[in-house]
Design an enzyme around this catalytic site. Structure first.
Site, PDB file in Angstrom:
ATOM      1  N   CYS A  53      -7.486   5.762  12.043  1.00 24.46           N
ATOM      2  CA  CYS A  53      -6.541   6.582  11.271  1.00 24.46           C
ATOM      3  C   CYS A  53      -7.126   7.099   9.964  1.00 24.46           C
ATOM      4  CB  CYS A  53      -5.274   5.783  10.966  1.00 24.46           C
ATOM      5  SG  CYS A  53      -4.467   5.088  12.407  1.00 24.46           S
ATOM      6  N   HIS A 111       1.276  12.422  12.456  1.00 21.29           N
ATOM      7  CA  HIS A 111       0.049  11.671  12.162  1.00 21.29           C
ATOM      8  C   HIS A 111      -1.003  11.958  13.232  1.00 21.29           C
ATOM      9  CE1 HIS A 111      -2.762   8.553  11.347  1.00 21.29           C
ATOM     10  NE2 HIS A 111      -2.141   7.528  11.901  1.00 21.29           N
ATOM     11  N   CYS A 156      -3.229   2.358   6.205  1.00 13.86           N
ATOM     12  CA  CYS A 156      -3.700   1.267   7.060  1.00 13.86           C
ATOM     13  C   CYS A 156      -4.541   1.864   8.180  1.00 13.86           C
ATOM     14  CB  CYS A 156      -2.533   0.470   7.619  1.00 13.86           C
ATOM     15  SG  CYS A 156      -1.334   1.424   8.599  1.00 13.86           S
TER      16      CYS A 156
END
Length: 409
Positions: free
Chosen positions: A92, A364, A394
């Site tokens: 991510c 996202h 995170c």
């Protein structure tokens, strides 16, 4: 002689599409990335693109259409045959890492101009098995006990405890949804608090859209049929707590994570042009922001949602600053529960957090989210006439990353 400063002189992002059913499903990731990088370069007409030192492109799943060192594919698509390219994977935070690499190279005196970008087109994945899924045959069998423990914890909705205390490895392959449930049980964060934050994200994004905030950061995408996509698919008008509270848990029968308090699956890209302050001055540019510091941390993969805590503390310490010095901050909203857990631990003021909504509303697209949030944070600092911002997130596998930015224009 003091080291050069790294500044951001251009920032752009595509609209964010819903994976598999949204507006960008027909666009290849390399084309999506090339388009947004060109849009960012167009913001710096005085820059000779042949003088760019390197292109760093973040991608969480660099295979199939996302493969073949996609960064190099993109540089050739842009007509810049002399531009090197590296595809970077930190899940991510892949395009937080690309910005960090550009920052480090400039501070080390090993270049003056870099592109930091990211892309993910989940719609184009060859075999999508969901977060924490994938081909079981490639998983290291040494984690078999850890994966069995995850299944038992999920079945019983037990409170998470550290597997190391039982002499077990943590489950490095754990579903991201299960990590969110682990954070909820270990910290006692209620379903209602998560739902309330999900509604806040949607409502803030709705208000930002009405105010035209995102128009200043979105580079429209033209599809093959001539359709122009210029708005995000995700934000929903009129979201209420009453509606969200009726949604069923996704990952555990008695869990707290629902489609209303976590991010969807998405397609999108974003790009920054990062330059030394000396080169920016030579070109007569007024930078958007200065990269002050960065941080990266790690923790148990099973509670990866708390990764922002130590990463943010690192970045702030390196900047010689505290959370009180930050005017605005952004935590990537993979799940509401990890935003709440991290923000609580860091002592954040919720009125300064994700002021234009976050990934629950906007989306996202994994590899692009770091550069997207940088773009959105700079925009927010400009809109609210603020100076310092913190971006953090995170990372799957149990990591966290953070960047401190100073707005310059």
């Amino acid at each position: 002689m003091s080291a050069p400063q790294a500044v951001i002189v251009a920032a752009a992002r595509t609209p964010i599409g819903r994976a598999f059913k949204g507006s960008l499903t027909s666009v290849r990731p390399d084309d999506l990335a090339a388009g947004v990088i060109q849009a960012a370069l167009d913001q710096v007409p005085g820059l000779d693109p042949t003088t760019i030192d390197d292109l760093y492109l973040g991608c969480a799943e660099p295979s199939a259409e996302h493969g073949f060192n996609m960064a190099r594919v993109v540089s050739v698509l842009l007509g810049l045959d002399g531009l090197p390219g590296a595809t970077v994977n930190r899940f991510c935070a892949s395009s937080v890492q690309t910005t960090r690499q550009a920052f480090h190279a400039i501070r080390a005196g090993e270049g003056d101009v870099f592109v930091s970008a990211g892309v993910e087109a989940v719609s184009r994945y060859q075999n999508f098995a969901g977060a924490g899924g994938g081909d079981e045959s490639v998983k290291n069998p040494r984690f078999a006990d850890a994966m069995a423990r995850t299944e038992e914890t999920a079945r019983t909705n037990a409170t998470w405890t550290d597997p190391r205390e039982e002499g077990l490895l943590p489950d490095v392959y754990i579903s991201m949804g299960q990590t969110a449930e682990n954070v909820a049980t270990s910290l006692g964060i209620s379903r209602q608090r998560q739902d309330e934050w999900g509604v806040t994200s949607q409502n803030r994004a709705e208000a930002a859209i009405r105010a035209g905030v995102f128009e200043r950061e979105i580079a429209p995408v033209t599809l093959a049929d001539g359709t122009v996509v210029s708005t995000d698919d995700g934000p929903r008008a009129g979201v209420t707590l009453e509606k969200v509270s009726q949604l069923q848990p996704v990952f555990r029968e008695d869990g707290t994570v629902t489609a209303g308090n976590c991010c969807p699956l998405n397609d999108g890209a974003a790009a920054l042009v990062v330059m030394s302050d000396t080169r920016a001055k030579e070109l007569g540019l007024t930078p958007l922001a200065r990269i002050v510091s960065t941080g990266v941390s790690a923790l148990s993969p099973e509670i990866m949602g708390l990764g922002p805590v130590d990463a943010s503390r690192q970045a702030l310490a390196r900047a010689g600053m505290t959370m009180e010095d930050m005017d605005l901050y952004e935590i990537n909203e993979a799940f509401a529960v990890q935003v709440l857990g991290s923000a609580d631990a860091l002592g954040m003021d919720y009125d300064r957090l994700n002021v234009h909504g976050g990934a629950i509303a906007l989306g996202h697209p994994f590899g692009s989210t770091g550069a997207r949030i940088s773009t959105t944070l700079i925009n927010a600092l400009q809109t609210q006439d603020k100076q310092f911002g913190l971006e953090t997130m995170c990372v799957g596998g149990g990591q966290g990353m953070a960047i401190v930015l100073e707005r310059l224009s």
